[in-house]
Design a protein around this motif. Structure first.
Motif, PDB file in Angstrom:
ATOM      1  N   ARG A   1      -5.166   7.575  -2.644  1.00 60.74           N
ATOM      2  CA  ARG A   1      -5.207   9.030  -2.484  1.00 60.74           C
ATOM      3  C   ARG A   1      -4.321   9.765  -3.490  1.00 60.74           C
TER       4      ARG A   1
ATOM      5  N   TYR B   1      -9.872  12.560   1.231  1.00 59.35           N
ATOM      6  CA  TYR B   1      -8.980  11.686   0.479  1.00 59.35           C
ATOM      7  C   TYR B   1      -9.074  10.245   0.964  1.00 59.35           C
ATOM      8  N   LYS B   2      -8.987   9.335   0.023  1.00 59.81           N
ATOM      9  CA  LYS B   2      -8.992   7.916   0.360  1.00 59.81           C
ATOM     10  C   LYS B   2      -7.655   7.523   0.982  1.00 59.81           C
ATOM     11  N   LYS B   3      -7.596   6.306   1.488  1.00 54.47           N
ATOM     12  CA  LYS B   3      -6.356   5.794   2.064  1.00 54.47           C
ATOM     13  C   LYS B   3      -5.351   5.501   0.955  1.00 54.47           C
ATOM     14  N   MET B   4      -4.105   5.285   1.376  1.00 55.53           N
ATOM     15  CA  MET B   4      -3.062   4.890   0.424  1.00 55.53           C
ATOM     16  C   MET B   4      -3.397   3.518  -0.171  1.00 55.53           C
TER      17      MET B   4
ATOM     18  N   ASP C   1       0.815  -1.219   0.000  1.00 57.58           N
ATOM     19  CA  ASP C   1       0.000   0.000   0.000  1.00 57.58           C
ATOM     20  C   ASP C   1       0.852   1.275   0.000  1.00 57.58           C
ATOM     21  N   GLU C   2       2.178   1.123  -0.004  1.00 59.23           N
ATOM     22  CA  GLU C   2       3.075   2.281  -0.111  1.00 59.23           C
ATOM     23  C   GLU C   2       3.447   2.567  -1.565  1.00 59.23           C
TER      24      GLU C   2
ATOM     25  N   VAL D   1       2.729   9.827   4.868  1.00 49.57           N
ATOM     26  CA  VAL D   1       1.596  10.176   3.989  1.00 49.57           C
ATOM     27  C   VAL D   1       1.069  11.580   4.263  1.00 49.57           C
ATOM     28  N   ASP D   2       0.953  11.943   5.532  1.00 51.95           N
ATOM     29  CA  ASP D   2       0.343  13.225   5.883  1.00 51.95           C
ATOM     30  C   ASP D   2       1.245  14.427   5.605  1.00 51.95           C
TER      31      ASP D   2
ATOM     32  N   ARG E   1       4.446   4.798   4.799  1.00 54.35           N
ATOM     33  CA  ARG E   1       3.172   4.891   5.524  1.00 54.35           C
ATOM     34  C   ARG E   1       3.152   6.063   6.508  1.00 54.35           C
TER      35      ARG E   1
END
Length: 382
Positions: free
Chosen positions: A260, A254-257, A76-77, A232-233, A229
């Motif tokens: 997004r 925004y959706k999650k990684m 997911d990264e 992200v912010d 992870r």
């Protein structure tokens, strides 16, 4: 494995001696076939059907899995885009700067434009600090420490240099920046796929960008952006769409990684080709690839060193460089040499080191010792 590399050239449909892989590599037949089969399957399912939707979801998962295993990160990264440049701009336009901020880059025009221009553009509003470099493009870590202060918002570097082939000590740099809590961006276009089985997350970088069309032997228009992870912010997405966000109380969320950072449709057929190429390389063994292409690189250095007036750039120690060899032959015009060799079916590149035109070769797995010797012989005739 090294012996089997002698037959690898048959897996690539190329009728030239091609030594410009640091720019774009040809694709193996298996990847071209994977793309062809994808188009047939996708079209036959009906491109906007539930069946094709599941097909694309499986492709996403398969590709992300292949890439995450390659660089040693969480799937997911991994964000799919179309180029290294896309990834650089995702960070340069997405990170939050204030007017008193500074960012640190390396070598100004010695850097590749993709990892220089986006930061230079920011210089209208923030301070760009330049790391002074040596003749190979490297720098002392003490020089980095001198430039860091409490206003340093980012350090952006290339892992491997496109012109001298130098591999920077990115793990050591990562340790320095981790202690200072400074975000770290790496352009890994010249290292992913060609420096062996390497844990890229061990660099402690927050962001990383590379593409599928260089050392990974994938198609053009395929790029990867890595976002840790925990980082992200730090970034505001620069594009937004239905794939990357939802609407909550008339406000965008925004959706999650990784969604997004993935607004809009992707180059799905390109994913099929890139995933196939990554699997092809991993089956050969990344350390085997590294050993083989450095062997070719060293052979080329040995052969051209016999030519009068040759000057070779970059580090002598093979552990500190990629398979890139940059050089000049006396007063021969680099552009003319590239053209003369192209007429003989030999493809090399003209690049620059400190604005000085140089010649560059970058062998890959389908190249052979015979080809290296042939190119050296043609250079002797100049």
């Amino acid at each position: 494995y090294i012996m089997s590399f002698k037959t690898i050239s048959k897996e690539f449909q190329i009728d030239k001696i091609y030594l410009n892989n640091a720019s774009v590599s040809p694709m193996p037949k298996v990847s071209i076939e994977a793309m062809r089969q994808f188009l047939i399957d996708y079209s036959s399912m009906g491109p906007d059907s539930r069946e094709s939707e599941i097909f694309i979801e499986q492709l996403w998962e398969k590709t992300r899995d292949a890439v995450s295993k390659l660089v040693k990160c969480h799937s997911d990264e991994i964000v799919i885009n179309q180029s290294v440049t896309d990834g650089v701009n995702t960070v340069s336009n997405g990170i939050k700067f204030d007017e008193s901020s500074n960012i640190i880059i390396r070598g100004k025009e010695h850097e590749h434009h993709a990892n220089y221009f986006p930061w230079l553009k920011l210089g209208r509003n923030i301070e760009i600090r330049n790391l002074e470099i040596d003749e190979n493009g490297g720098f002392a870590n003490s020089e980095l420490n001198k430039l860091i202060d409490d206003k340093t918002r980012l350090v952006a570097l290339s892992h491997g240099l496109y012109n001298s082939g130098l591999i920077l000590p990115v793990k050591e740099i990562g340790e320095i920046l981790q202690k200072e809590n400074i975000p770290y961006f790496l352009d890994t276009a010249q290292t992913v796929g060609c420096i062996g089985d390497y844990d890229f997350t061990s660099t402690q970088c927050d962001f990383m960008s590379f593409n599928g069309s260089k050392w990974l032997c994938g198609p053009m228009g395929t790029g990867i952006f890595y976002c840790k992870r925990s980082s992200v912010d730090l970034l505001e997405p620069i594009n937004v769409g239905g794939e990357s966000a939802t609407l909550e109380n008339e406000k965008i969320s925004y959706k999650k990684m990784p969604d997004r950072f993935q607004a809009g449709f992707r180059n799905y057929v390109g994913l099929a080709g890139m995933e196939s190429s990554i699997t092809f390389l991993q089956n050969l063994g990344l350390n085997n690839i590294r050993e083989y292409i450095i062997k070719l690189s060293n052979l080329f250095i040995d052969e051209i060193s016999k030519i009068p007036d040759v000057r070779i750039f970059g580090p002598e120690d093979e552990s500190q460089r990629t398979s890139i060899v940059s050089f000049e032959i006396g007063k021969n015009d680099s552009e003319k040499v590239v053209s003369l060799l192209a007429e003989k079916g030999i493809i090399i590149a003209k690049r620059e080191i400190f604005e000085k035109p140089i010649l560059r070769v970058s062998p890959h797995i389908f190249n052979t010792e015979k080809e290296i010797l042939q190119v050296a012989e043609e250079l002797r005739k100049l």
